[in-house]
Every structure is written in C-alpha cells, then in structure tokens.
Design a protein around this motif. Structure first.
Motif, PDB file in Angstrom:
ATOM      1  N   GLY A  10       0.842  -1.230  -0.086  1.00 52.83           N
ATOM      2  CA  GLY A  10       0.013  -0.051   0.074  1.00 52.83           C
ATOM      3  C   GLY A  10       0.761   1.156  -0.244  1.00 52.83           C
ATOM      4  O   GLY A  10       0.368   2.288   0.172  1.00 52.83           O
ATOM      5  N   GLU A  11       2.116   1.268  -0.117  1.00 51.81           N
ATOM      6  CA  GLU A  11       2.854   2.407  -0.376  1.00 51.81           C
ATOM      7  C   GLU A  11       2.981   3.024  -1.631  1.00 51.81           C
ATOM      8  O   GLU A  11       2.838   2.317  -2.640  1.00 51.81           O
ATOM      9  N   ILE A  12       2.799   4.367  -1.563  1.00 56.64           N
ATOM     10  CA  ILE A  12       2.895   5.071  -2.805  1.00 56.64           C
ATOM     11  C   ILE A  12       4.494   5.161  -3.564  1.00 56.64           C
ATOM     12  O   ILE A  12       5.345   5.252  -2.595  1.00 56.64           O
ATOM     13  N   LEU A  13       4.587   4.654  -4.677  1.00 57.83           N
ATOM     14  CA  LEU A  13       5.919   4.577  -5.184  1.00 57.83           C
ATOM     15  C   LEU A  13       6.091   5.707  -6.318  1.00 57.83           C
ATOM     16  O   LEU A  13       5.143   5.797  -6.891  1.00 57.83           O
ATOM     17  N   GLY A  14       7.138   6.033  -6.654  1.00 62.29           N
ATOM     18  CA  GLY A  14       7.365   7.026  -7.618  1.00 62.29           C
ATOM     19  C   GLY A  14       8.061   6.001  -8.767  1.00 62.29           C
ATOM     20  O   GLY A  14       8.339   4.825  -8.667  1.00 62.29           O
ATOM     21  N   PRO A  15       8.381   6.675  -9.873  1.00 61.70           N
ATOM     22  CA  PRO A  15       9.326   6.295 -11.092  1.00 61.70           C
ATOM     23  C   PRO A  15      10.386   5.678 -10.638  1.00 61.70           C
ATOM     24  O   PRO A  15      11.060   6.437  -9.727  1.00 61.70           O
ATOM     25  N   VAL A  16      11.027   4.869 -11.434  1.00 61.42           N
ATOM     26  CA  VAL A  16      12.304   4.448 -11.202  1.00 61.42           C
ATOM     27  C   VAL A  16      13.057   4.572 -12.456  1.00 61.42           C
ATOM     28  O   VAL A  16      12.598   4.162 -13.766  1.00 61.42           O
ATOM     29  N   ILE A  17      14.024   5.471 -12.305  1.00 58.36           N
ATOM     30  CA  ILE A  17      15.064   5.675 -13.496  1.00 58.36           C
ATOM     31  C   ILE A  17      16.442   5.670 -13.189  1.00 58.36           C
ATOM     32  O   ILE A  17      16.933   6.291 -12.473  1.00 58.36           O
ATOM     33  N   LYS A  18      17.016   4.744 -14.022  1.00 58.24           N
ATOM     34  CA  LYS A  18      18.533   4.264 -13.480  1.00 58.24           C
ATOM     35  C   LYS A  18      19.248   4.255 -14.865  1.00 58.24           C
ATOM     36  O   LYS A  18      18.698   4.065 -16.101  1.00 58.24           O
ATOM     37  N   THR A  19      20.505   4.410 -14.889  1.00 59.13           N
ATOM     38  CA  THR A  19      21.473   4.234 -16.062  1.00 59.13           C
ATOM     39  C   THR A  19      21.591   2.718 -16.334  1.00 59.13           C
ATOM     40  O   THR A  19      21.341   1.830 -15.303  1.00 59.13           O
ATOM     41  N   ASP A  20      22.189   2.414 -17.496  1.00 60.28           N
ATOM     42  CA  ASP A  20      22.218   0.882 -17.713  1.00 60.28           C
ATOM     43  C   ASP A  20      23.450   0.410 -16.808  1.00 60.28           C
ATOM     44  O   ASP A  20      23.225  -0.894 -16.281  1.00 60.28           O
ATOM     45  N   GLU A  21      24.268   1.242 -16.501  1.00 60.63           N
ATOM     46  CA  GLU A  21      25.320   0.904 -15.465  1.00 60.63           C
ATOM     47  C   GLU A  21      24.501   0.486 -13.989  1.00 60.63           C
ATOM     48  O   GLU A  21      25.006  -0.519 -13.391  1.00 60.63           O
ATOM     49  N   GLU A  22      23.628   0.982 -13.465  1.00 62.48           N
ATOM     50  CA  GLU A  22      23.146   0.858 -12.187  1.00 62.48           C
ATOM     51  C   GLU A  22      22.371  -0.215 -12.458  1.00 62.48           C
ATOM     52  O   GLU A  22      22.282  -1.185 -11.591  1.00 62.48           O
ATOM     53  N   TRP A  23      21.669  -0.524 -13.604  1.00 57.27           N
ATOM     54  CA  TRP A  23      20.781  -1.919 -13.966  1.00 57.27           C
ATOM     55  C   TRP A  23      21.858  -2.910 -13.705  1.00 57.27           C
ATOM     56  O   TRP A  23      21.233  -4.117 -13.094  1.00 57.27           O
ATOM     57  N   LYS A  24      22.981  -2.960 -14.374  1.00 58.35           N
ATOM     58  CA  LYS A  24      23.849  -3.975 -14.680  1.00 58.35           C
ATOM     59  C   LYS A  24      24.285  -4.425 -13.202  1.00 58.35           C
ATOM     60  O   LYS A  24      24.662  -5.692 -13.213  1.00 58.35           O
ATOM     61  N   LYS A  25      24.245  -3.517 -12.318  1.00 55.62           N
ATOM     62  CA  LYS A  25      24.736  -3.912 -10.913  1.00 55.62           C
ATOM     63  C   LYS A  25      23.703  -4.950 -10.124  1.00 55.62           C
ATOM     64  O   LYS A  25      23.958  -5.592  -9.213  1.00 55.62           O
ATOM     65  N   GLU A  26      22.456  -4.517 -10.432  1.00 55.10           N
ATOM     66  CA  GLU A  26      21.433  -5.110  -9.873  1.00 55.10           C
ATOM     67  C   GLU A  26      20.682  -6.682 -10.699  1.00 55.10           C
ATOM     68  O   GLU A  26      20.114  -7.320  -9.954  1.00 55.10           O
ATOM     69  N   LEU A  27      20.785  -6.468 -11.964  1.00 55.45           N
ATOM     70  CA  LEU A  27      20.476  -7.530 -12.580  1.00 55.45           C
ATOM     71  C   LEU A  27      21.352  -8.611 -13.081  1.00 55.45           C
ATOM     72  O   LEU A  27      22.560  -8.163 -13.539  1.00 55.45           O
ATOM     73  N   ASP A  28      21.175  -9.843 -13.493  1.00 56.33           N
ATOM     74  CA  ASP A  28      22.180 -10.637 -14.018  1.00 56.33           C
ATOM     75  C   ASP A  28      22.180 -10.447 -15.448  1.00 56.33           C
ATOM     76  O   ASP A  28      21.136  -9.863 -15.991  1.00 56.33           O
ATOM     77  N   GLU A  29      23.043 -11.191 -16.254  1.00 60.43           N
ATOM     78  CA  GLU A  29      23.055 -10.949 -17.551  1.00 60.43           C
ATOM     79  C   GLU A  29      21.651 -11.049 -18.555  1.00 60.43           C
ATOM     80  O   GLU A  29      21.435 -10.194 -19.232  1.00 60.43           O
ATOM     81  N   LEU A  30      21.088 -12.299 -18.189  1.00 60.20           N
ATOM     82  CA  LEU A  30      19.971 -12.528 -18.805  1.00 60.20           C
ATOM     83  C   LEU A  30      18.686 -11.378 -18.386  1.00 60.20           C
ATOM     84  O   LEU A  30      18.029 -10.843 -19.114  1.00 60.20           O
ATOM     85  N   THR A  74       5.401  -9.538  -9.265  1.00 62.32           N
ATOM     86  CA  THR A  74       5.868  -8.446  -9.430  1.00 62.32           C
ATOM     87  C   THR A  74       6.996  -7.969 -10.381  1.00 62.32           C
ATOM     88  O   THR A  74       7.492  -9.016 -10.989  1.00 62.32           O
ATOM     89  N   CYS A  75       7.301  -6.878 -10.649  1.00 65.32           N
ATOM     90  CA  CYS A  75       8.275  -6.579 -11.766  1.00 65.32           C
ATOM     91  C   CYS A  75       9.735  -6.924 -11.249  1.00 65.32           C
ATOM     92  O   CYS A  75       9.970  -6.548  -9.834  1.00 65.32           O
ATOM     93  N   ARG A  76      10.535  -7.505 -11.679  1.00 63.93           N
ATOM     94  CA  ARG A  76      11.950  -7.783 -11.305  1.00 63.93           C
ATOM     95  C   ARG A  76      12.919  -6.773 -11.150  1.00 63.93           C
ATOM     96  O   ARG A  76      13.580  -6.869 -10.201  1.00 63.93           O
ATOM     97  N   GLY A  77      12.674  -5.685 -11.908  1.00 60.75           N
ATOM     98  CA  GLY A  77      13.351  -4.571 -11.823  1.00 60.75           C
ATOM     99  C   GLY A  77      12.869  -3.518 -10.525  1.00 60.75           C
ATOM    100  O   GLY A  77      13.860  -2.610 -10.073  1.00 60.75           O
ATOM    101  N   CYS A  78      11.706  -3.492 -10.155  1.00 58.38           N
ATOM    102  CA  CYS A  78      11.286  -2.425  -9.449  1.00 58.38           C
ATOM    103  C   CYS A  78       9.992  -2.989  -8.426  1.00 58.38           C
ATOM    104  O   CYS A  78       9.477  -2.016  -7.521  1.00 58.38           O
ATOM    105  N   ASP A  79       9.671  -4.057  -8.398  1.00 56.20           N
ATOM    106  CA  ASP A  79       8.780  -4.784  -7.591  1.00 56.20           C
ATOM    107  C   ASP A  79       7.197  -4.179  -7.501  1.00 56.20           C
ATOM    108  O   ASP A  79       6.423  -4.564  -6.733  1.00 56.20           O
ATOM    109  N   LEU A  80       6.944  -3.583  -8.635  1.00 52.52           N
ATOM    110  CA  LEU A  80       5.664  -3.096  -8.915  1.00 52.52           C
ATOM    111  C   LEU A  80       4.766  -4.456  -9.139  1.00 52.52           C
ATOM    112  O   LEU A  80       5.030  -5.217 -10.118  1.00 52.52           O
ATOM    113  N   PRO A  81       3.537  -4.448  -8.487  1.00 56.10           N
ATOM    114  CA  PRO A  81       2.860  -5.330  -8.798  1.00 56.10           C
ATOM    115  C   PRO A  81       2.179  -5.497 -10.229  1.00 56.10           C
ATOM    116  O   PRO A  81       1.572  -4.467 -10.554  1.00 56.10           O
TER     117      PRO A  81
END
Length: 175
Positions: free
Chosen positions: A41-61, A89-96
């Motif tokens: 029930g928390e209000i979330l804003g948009p998620v905007i990251k660079t490719d470098e930031e995403w590569k630190k959080e996500l595996d290659e696939l 939920t979204c693997r990138g940001c947990d949005l349902p």
C-alpha cells in the motif's frame, strides 16, 4: 472566424500534448508524474536508472530481457509452470503486475495472464521487430520489458499477456 480557428488550433495542441505525455515514448522511459502502489500500500514513484546501475542489480539474462527487450527461451524460466497463489511483481522495481488468479496455461512456455494486476502498472506500445506487428508490454514504473500481449487469450478479456519469467518476481500469498 479567426478566433474560432485559433481556439480550435489551441484545443488541438492541448489534446495532442496531453495524450502524448500520458504514455512513455520508448520502452525504457517512464512518466515522471507517475504514482504507483506497492503490495504493502505504499506510494511509489518512477524508477529511472542508468544501464550501469541496472547491470549492478540484474544478472546478464535479466538485463538482456528487461533493459534490451530480449526474450528468454521458452520452457526455461522459473515461473512458467508456477501454480501457487500470489502476485507477480516486476523484477526491476517490485511493482505488482499480475495476480496468480489470472494466470493460465497457454502452452507457450512463458507465464501467461489474461489481465493485469492494476490498470496503469503495465504499459503497451507497438512493436514491429522480427517482421511482425505485435504489442510490447513493459513495466510502467521502471520501463522494463516484460513481453507481449496478444488477442488470443481466454475469457473474460480475450487477452494473453505472454511474459518473460525472468522479468518477474513471485510473491506467494501468505497462508
């Protein structure tokens, strides 16, 4: 006559810009005004990251699918054959994104759903890659590629959201 023409021109411009602003213009662009609600029930804003930031959080696939609109091989994802109750939920940001209640066996090898969890959480755009016309779906919060939606699903919607398993996390229903 000039006033009427000017008025119509201004109204047309306002409609054009308001319609264009409401939808992201590319798969990785999100509406900066967007507000989303988490499973808690928390209000979330948009998620905007660079490719470098995403590569630190996500595996290659995960990076290839979510950020480069790739596709995992059919019948290889962890969630395509999941039958538990819960929310995807979204693997990138947990949005349902999808409720297990709307999941069905499509025989495609990817998780398939006939409805989104909440309108506005999954965005769409035309996709004519691979020489065919399809509708791409992506997370409205982080812009992550999810898969495609097709008009050959079951009732009541007739839709089949064909989603890459690697684009999702599964949150099991608490018993």
């Amino acid at each position: 006559m000039i006033i009427r023409t000017s008025f119509l021109f201004i109204v047309t411009l306002l409609v054009f810009f308001s319609c264009n602003r409401a939808q992201p213009t590319s798969k990785n662009e999100v509406d900066p005004q967007g507000k989303f609600v988490s499973l808690k029930g928390e209000i979330l804003g948009p998620v905007i990251k660079t490719d470098e930031e995403w590569k630190k959080e996500l595996d290659e696939l995960e990076f290839h699918v979510l950020r480069q609109a790739g596709t995992e091989q059919a019948f290889t994802g962890k969630l395509w054959d999941n039958h538990e109750q819960g929310v995807y939920t979204c693997r990138g940001c947990d949005l349902p994104l999808f409720d297990a209640e709307t999941k069905f066996e499509s025989g495609t090898g990817w998780p398939s759903f006939w409805e989104v969890y909440m309108k506005g959480n999954v965005a769409k755009k035309s996709d004519n890659t691979l020489g065919m016309m399809r509708t791409e779906v992506f997370c409205a919060r982080c812009g992550g590629h999810l898969g495609h939606v097709f008009p050959d699903g079951p009732k009541p919607t007739g839709l089949r959201y064909c989603i890459n398993s690697v684009s999702l996390k599964f949150v099991a229903e608490k018993k």
